[in-house]
Write a protein that holds these residues in place. Structure first.
Motif, PDB file in Angstrom:
ATOM      1  N   GLU A 122     -14.169  -0.998 105.412  1.00 61.85           N
ATOM      2  CA  GLU A 122     -15.384  -0.766 106.208  1.00 61.85           C
ATOM      3  C   GLU A 122     -15.019  -0.328 107.622  1.00 61.85           C
ATOM      4  OE1 GLU A 122     -19.405  -3.119 107.747  1.00 61.85           O
ATOM      5  OE2 GLU A 122     -18.111  -4.024 106.218  1.00 61.85           O
ATOM      6  N   ASP A 123     -13.961  -0.924 108.194  1.00 62.60           N
ATOM      7  CA  ASP A 123     -13.510  -0.518 109.526  1.00 62.60           C
ATOM      8  C   ASP A 123     -13.098   0.947 109.529  1.00 62.60           C
ATOM      9  OD1 ASP A 123     -13.847  -3.119 110.503  1.00 62.60           O
ATOM     10  OD2 ASP A 123     -11.799  -3.689 109.973  1.00 62.60           O
ATOM     11  N   LEU A 124     -12.335   1.351 108.504  1.00 63.27           N
ATOM     12  CA  LEU A 124     -11.867   2.728 108.419  1.00 63.27           C
ATOM     13  C   LEU A 124     -13.029   3.707 108.252  1.00 63.27           C
ATOM     14  CD1 LEU A 124      -8.729   2.164 106.173  1.00 63.27           C
ATOM     15  CD2 LEU A 124      -8.734   2.793 108.592  1.00 63.27           C
ATOM     16  N   GLU A 125     -14.038   3.287 107.497  1.00 63.67           N
ATOM     17  CA  GLU A 125     -15.213   4.146 107.317  1.00 63.67           C
ATOM     18  C   GLU A 125     -15.956   4.334 108.641  1.00 63.67           C
ATOM     19  OE1 GLU A 125     -17.559   2.391 104.265  1.00 63.67           O
ATOM     20  OE2 GLU A 125     -16.102   2.800 102.662  1.00 63.67           O
ATOM     21  N   ARG A 126     -16.058   3.259 109.435  1.00 67.17           N
ATOM     22  CA  ARG A 126     -16.736   3.356 110.731  1.00 67.17           C
ATOM     23  C   ARG A 126     -15.940   4.238 111.694  1.00 67.17           C
ATOM     24  NH1 ARG A 126     -20.779  -0.557 111.974  1.00 67.17           N
ATOM     25  NH2 ARG A 126     -20.192  -0.522 114.179  1.00 67.17           N
ATOM     26  N   LEU A 127     -14.624   4.087 111.709  1.00 70.34           N
ATOM     27  CA  LEU A 127     -13.797   4.913 112.580  1.00 70.34           C
ATOM     28  C   LEU A 127     -13.892   6.381 112.185  1.00 70.34           C
ATOM     29  CD1 LEU A 127     -10.576   2.710 112.939  1.00 70.34           C
ATOM     30  CD2 LEU A 127     -12.370   3.080 114.651  1.00 70.34           C
ATOM     31  N   ALA A 128     -13.958   6.644 110.875  1.00 67.60           N
ATOM     32  CA  ALA A 128     -14.090   8.018 110.407  1.00 67.60           C
ATOM     33  C   ALA A 128     -15.449   8.599 110.807  1.00 67.60           C
ATOM     34  CB  ALA A 128     -13.907   8.082 108.897  1.00 67.60           C
ATOM     35  N   ALA A 129     -16.505   7.789 110.688  1.00 66.16           N
ATOM     36  CA  ALA A 129     -17.847   8.260 111.041  1.00 66.16           C
ATOM     37  C   ALA A 129     -17.944   8.572 112.530  1.00 66.16           C
ATOM     38  CB  ALA A 129     -18.886   7.205 110.664  1.00 66.16           C
ATOM     39  N   MET A 130     -17.158   7.869 113.347  1.00 67.09           N
ATOM     40  CA  MET A 130     -17.152   8.115 114.793  1.00 67.09           C
ATOM     41  C   MET A 130     -16.152   9.199 115.188  1.00 67.09           C
ATOM     42  SD  MET A 130     -17.596   4.300 116.465  1.00 67.09           S
ATOM     43  CE  MET A 130     -16.296   3.486 115.512  1.00 67.09           C
ATOM     44  N   SER A 131     -15.506   9.822 114.181  1.00 64.47           N
ATOM     45  CA  SER A 131     -14.497  10.874 114.403  1.00 64.47           C
ATOM     46  C   SER A 131     -13.302  10.361 115.195  1.00 64.47           C
ATOM     47  CB  SER A 131     -15.123  12.078 115.132  1.00 64.47           C
ATOM     48  OG  SER A 131     -16.176  12.625 114.367  1.00 64.47           O
ATOM     49  N   VAL A 132     -12.998   9.087 115.051  1.00 66.51           N
ATOM     50  CA  VAL A 132     -11.846   8.486 115.730  1.00 66.51           C
ATOM     51  C   VAL A 132     -10.601   8.587 114.855  1.00 66.51           C
ATOM     52  CG1 VAL A 132     -10.874   6.343 116.654  1.00 66.51           C
ATOM     53  CG2 VAL A 132     -13.288   6.910 117.066  1.00 66.51           C
ATOM     54  N   ALA A 133     -10.731   8.239 113.586  1.00 70.64           N
ATOM     55  CA  ALA A 133      -9.615   8.300 112.639  1.00 70.64           C
ATOM     56  C   ALA A 133     -10.159   8.785 111.299  1.00 70.64           C
ATOM     57  CB  ALA A 133      -8.954   6.935 112.483  1.00 70.64           C
ATOM     58  N   VAL A 134      -9.854  10.026 110.985  1.00 70.59           N
ATOM     59  CA  VAL A 134     -10.404  10.664 109.784  1.00 70.59           C
ATOM     60  C   VAL A 134      -9.295  10.826 108.749  1.00 70.59           C
ATOM     61  CG1 VAL A 134     -11.571  12.716 108.897  1.00 70.59           C
ATOM     62  CG2 VAL A 134     -12.050  11.900 111.227  1.00 70.59           C
ATOM     63  N   PRO A 135      -9.557  10.467 107.487  1.00 69.67           N
ATOM     64  CA  PRO A 135      -8.524  10.662 106.457  1.00 69.67           C
ATOM     65  C   PRO A 135      -8.032  12.092 106.418  1.00 69.67           C
ATOM     66  CG  PRO A 135     -10.345   9.358 105.581  1.00 69.67           C
ATOM     67  CD  PRO A 135     -10.780   9.845 106.939  1.00 69.67           C
ATOM     68  N   ASP A 136      -6.713  12.254 106.355  1.00 71.92           N
ATOM     69  CA  ASP A 136      -6.101  13.577 106.326  1.00 71.92           C
ATOM     70  C   ASP A 136      -6.040  14.043 104.879  1.00 71.92           C
ATOM     71  OD1 ASP A 136      -4.709  15.866 106.673  1.00 71.92           O
ATOM     72  OD2 ASP A 136      -2.913  14.958 107.536  1.00 71.92           O
ATOM     73  N   GLU A 137      -6.977  14.885 104.511  1.00 69.77           N
ATOM     74  CA  GLU A 137      -7.059  15.339 103.121  1.00 69.77           C
ATOM     75  C   GLU A 137      -5.834  16.144 102.725  1.00 69.77           C
ATOM     76  OE1 GLU A 137      -9.277  14.197 101.267  1.00 69.77           O
ATOM     77  OE2 GLU A 137     -10.632  13.350 102.769  1.00 69.77           O
ATOM     78  N   ASP A 138      -5.224  16.820 103.678  1.00 64.57           N
ATOM     79  CA  ASP A 138      -4.042  17.625 103.367  1.00 64.57           C
ATOM     80  C   ASP A 138      -2.796  16.762 103.227  1.00 64.57           C
ATOM     81  OD1 ASP A 138      -5.542  19.936 103.482  1.00 64.57           O
ATOM     82  OD2 ASP A 138      -5.234  20.171 105.639  1.00 64.57           O
ATOM     83  N   GLY A 139      -2.727  15.692 104.085  1.00 65.82           N
ATOM     84  CA  GLY A 139      -1.537  14.849 104.060  1.00 65.82           C
ATOM     85  C   GLY A 139      -1.463  13.980 102.833  1.00 65.82           C
ATOM     86  N   GLY A 140      -2.612  13.392 102.474  1.00 63.72           N
ATOM     87  CA  GLY A 140      -2.641  12.542 101.290  1.00 63.72           C
ATOM     88  C   GLY A 140      -1.764  11.333 101.433  1.00 63.72           C
ATOM     89  N   ALA A 141      -1.489  10.670 100.345  1.00 66.17           N
ATOM     90  CA  ALA A 141      -0.622   9.500 100.332  1.00 66.17           C
ATOM     91  C   ALA A 141       0.808   9.963 100.202  1.00 66.17           C
ATOM     92  CB  ALA A 141      -1.001   8.569  99.186  1.00 66.17           C
ATOM     93  N   GLY A 142       1.556   9.778 101.259  1.00 67.41           N
ATOM     94  CA  GLY A 142       2.940  10.235 101.267  1.00 67.41           C
ATOM     95  C   GLY A 142       3.854   9.287 100.545  1.00 67.41           C
ATOM     96  N   ALA A 143       5.147   9.521 100.708  1.00 66.05           N
ATOM     97  CA  ALA A 143       6.126   8.663 100.067  1.00 66.05           C
ATOM     98  C   ALA A 143       5.989   7.261 100.594  1.00 66.05           C
ATOM     99  CB  ALA A 143       7.542   9.203 100.376  1.00 66.05           C
ATOM    100  N   GLY A 144       6.102   6.302  99.706  1.00 68.01           N
ATOM    101  CA  GLY A 144       6.014   4.905 100.100  1.00 68.01           C
ATOM    102  C   GLY A 144       4.611   4.357 100.040  1.00 68.01           C
TER     103      GLY A 144
END
Length: 251
Positions: A122-144
């Motif tokens: 929920e925290d991540l969703e709020r940060l994304a909605a505020m354009s503070v931390a948006v999931p990087d669709e290009d980066g995806g889940a990297g190694a590890g």
């Protein structure tokens, strides 16, 4: 959690976690005189408050702007000895306003470390909605990347991260926060547009080199004036709101 009127309650570990730094960093800053000493409580345990947290945030912001520790020490020495956590936060906002528009790509683990706290979905969703931390669709889940998603990548605005994290604890719905953000953006752009028009008219006949020099000199003054004016206006609005409808006191 403390307020400016409460006794400091944070241990050094809690202070470091909230600030997103290590205990070693806190002690290093303290030894350098960049942080005031803690309040010594029962069992000789040092306790820290919001002023320590705000000062740490300012120090980190100044370092990100490229200032050396010696320069930061001189900068902090110029502040009033009794400067409040609120005024330190405003001072940091002025410093952060000169940061270039940059975006950093962080893993979830790095994001949580910078935020100084665990971040749930929920925290991540709020940060994304505020354009503070948006999931990087290009980066995806990297190694590890594990099942908990710690390897997910996020595009983070460093200038807004601390503000966004602080807003997570504000007891307001996301719709209200986003509406407030929209109001601030709309009116700040309008003010910037009008101020730019006034300055352009005032220097229209001057040499271009002189105009650039004047612009560089005026920009920090304008930002400080806007912050001060808005702070005082908001204080007046809140005072009227909080006193509106209160029964008159009997003399």
């Amino acid at each position: 959690m403390t307020t400016e009127t409460e006794e400091p309650t944070l241990t050094v570990d809690e202070l470091a976690a909230r600030a997103g730094v290590t205990v070693r960093t806190v002690r290093f800053y303290s030894a350098k005189g960049l942080l005031p000493p803690p309040v010594i409580g029962p069992r000789r345990v040092g306790r820290y408050g919001q002023a320590h947290l705000a000062r740490l945030a300012l120090i980190e912001e100044l370092q990100r702007r490229g200032m050396t520790l010696a320069a930061i020490e001189r900068h902090l020495r110029q502040l009033p000895a009794d400067v409040s956590a609120r005024d330190l936060a405003i001072h940091r906002a002025v410093v952060a306003s000169w940061a270039p528009d940059t975006v950093e790509t962080l893993t979830r683990e790095e994001l949580q470390r910078r935020a100084g706290r665990p971040l749930g979905e929920e925290d991540l969703e709020r940060l994304a909605a505020m354009s503070v931390a948006v999931p990087d669709e290009d980066g995806g889940a990297g190694a590890g990347a594990g099942a908990d998603g710690d390897g997910d990548a996020y595009r983070v605005d460093p200038g807004l991260l601390r503000l966004g994290v602080e807003l997570l604890d504000v007891p307001l719905g996301l719709d209200t926060v986003l509406a407030a953000r929209g109001v601030l953006i709309e009116h700040s752009r309008a003010a910037a547009r009008e101020l730019s028009r006034l300055l352009r008219e005032a220097v229209a006949e001057r040499d271009s080199t002189e105009v650039k020099s004047l612009s560089a000199h005026m920009q920090p003054l304008v930002v400080q004036a806007l912050l001060t004016t808005f702070q005082r206006s908001l204080r007046e609005e809140l005072r009227e709101w909080l006193t509106d409808g209160e029964p008159a006191r009997e003399s």
